[in-house]
Design an enzyme around this catalytic site. Sequence first.
Site, PDB file in Angstrom:
ATOM      1  N   ASP A  73       0.886  -1.163   0.000  1.00 57.08           N
ATOM      2  CA  ASP A  73       0.000   0.000   0.000  1.00 57.08           C
ATOM      3  C   ASP A  73       0.928   1.218   0.000  1.00 57.08           C
ATOM      4  OD1 ASP A  73      -2.166   1.663   0.036  1.00 57.08           O
ATOM      5  OD2 ASP A  73      -3.167   0.671   1.696  1.00 57.08           O
ATOM      6  N   CYS A  74       0.430   2.364  -0.447  1.00 56.69           N
ATOM      7  CA  CYS A  74       1.333   3.475  -0.752  1.00 56.69           C
ATOM      8  C   CYS A  74       2.083   3.964   0.481  1.00 56.69           C
ATOM      9  CB  CYS A  74       0.574   4.573  -1.468  1.00 56.69           C
ATOM     10  SG  CYS A  74      -0.043   3.915  -3.039  1.00 56.69           S
TER      11      CYS A  74
END
Length: 626
Positions: free
Chosen positions: A147-148
């Site tokens: 995830d970012c």
Amino acid sequence: MYNGGAAGLTFWSPNVNIFRDPRWGRGQETPGEDPVLAGKYAARYVRGLQGNAGDRLKVAACCKHFTAYDLDNWNGVDRFHFNAQVSKQEMKDTFDVPFKSCVVEGKVASVMCSYNQVNGVPTCADPNLLRNTLRKQWHLNGYVVSDCDSVGVFYDNQHYTNTPEEAAADAIKAGLDLDCGPFLAIHTQDAIKKGLVSEADVDGSLVNTVTVQMRLGMFDGEPSAQPFGDLGPKDVCSPAHQELAFEAARQGIVLLKNHGPSLPLSTRRHRSIAVIGPNSDANVTMIGNYAGIPCGYTTPLQGIGTYSRTIHQKGCADVACSEDQLFAGAIDAASQADATVLVMGLDQSIEAEAKDRTDLLLPGRQQELVSKVAMASRGPTVLVLMSGGPVDVSFAENDQRIAAIVWAGYPGQAGGAAIADILFGVANPGGKLPMTWYPQEYLSKVPMTTMAMRSIPSKAYPGRTYRFYKGPVVYQFGHGLSYTNFVHTIAQAPTAVAIPLHGHHNTTVSGKAIRVTHAKCNRLSMGLHLDVKNLGNKDGSHTLLVFSKPPAGHWAPHKQLVAFEKVHVAAKTQQRVQINIHVCKYLSVVDRSGIRRIPMGQHSLHIGDTKHLVSLQAAALGVIKS
């Protein structure tokens, strides 16, 4: 998604996390609280995106967020610092189910690991989750993406490693292939120099990402010559696609209450409609979060206006509804009109990524507005709710003056037209709730940080979701009414099923639960034939939900969805539906050690009010009784 050739061919969707807690701000992105439903949705969604050309991909889908990710920001705890404590039983029984289905049946091209820790280890640094479960057990053919900034998060926020190089090495060695963010780009080279990770490890990650690019045809020359190379903006807003958005909205609307019945409204009797509420003329609200650019909106006010003359009053300036100065106009409109439609609920200011809800009630003074308008209304009052998560509207359910309640979710660009079609009976509602709607007081017993699904009576913890919670509800999972009356009967179903065992396990099986791995599961399925009769005067769709209640055992759910099938039945006719239930997959339960077992003995199948008992028995070795 008007990317006009400027976006990549990977789409980080679908979100298949379990909607475990009704406050979760991102629950709106998910298919609901049930693992079997989420698993089916995951596999179908992925096949829809990726196409069915074997190893060749139309676009690459991504199942996210692996795993036990379902808290964003609650009571001072946020997703960047949360450590989800999950037992082996809950992991196997609930959280793994949609992801396994996504990888094994959907054949997804990527999986995204989440921000949170699970049992003390960041998911993006956990080789047991990434290398062992995803690759070794489920055979992921694709890449794992963070995830970012989650690698940065476990270094900066969770302080999981002492140096950034160790964080980079831990992630790559655990099986992370691609970093959404700059962290690995900045720190991997130094991690190699320090001997924390090898070039071979990095090569492995590159192979996984580049292979997906190859499967997407990115090395096959001129894109326009490829099978999907001529797709462009012209394909987005075609009449067929707009019609599909409209139909999806109609099918997704759930009729929660219809006293009388008061719906559908009539264009003859209800010539003027008071359309009231902060979402009555909403457009952007209808597309929820993570949406593309719509082709054009039809708001509820516009939709209702195609059937009847409308008198529009917002009643509240916005969904926060902190003041009552617009109440008088709304009350006045309701007193003049032949019927009143209140379009209330939530929007992204109340529930969203990074924002969990603090309660389940309508925000601000919305409830007060609804009650006052209903009291003044000359004709029937209909409450339409827009929200991703459940709302405690018991006040409206119990108010005789509120004739009907409709949940529209966030219905997309054609939402207003779909709502109007349902209200005026042009479409017959057939939607069912994908999650339990709890009363507000439920929240005081369940901290969002407690991951247990099962109830813990000694701690007065009531459990979560319809599978384990037995207390009072506003509306139950699977609830949804229709404008017609369906009855179903079982035409044919086995009363006993023999479970063949592998010869080398000398399992004594009376009254026991057999390990799924000890049974010959391949093609072991049970067929149900159901007759669905539409007794009413309106054509409609009916969803058959098949629940199983396993033989009594302290670790089994009260009941579990094992199959569902939607069938369209014309008025006064009957359809036969065949449903196959894979015995090992759906009639099994998970024990406390995380081992999936098939309980022997009487399983009770429920389809609405219909019950059917089927006895599962272990077949003598090598002998299968039919």
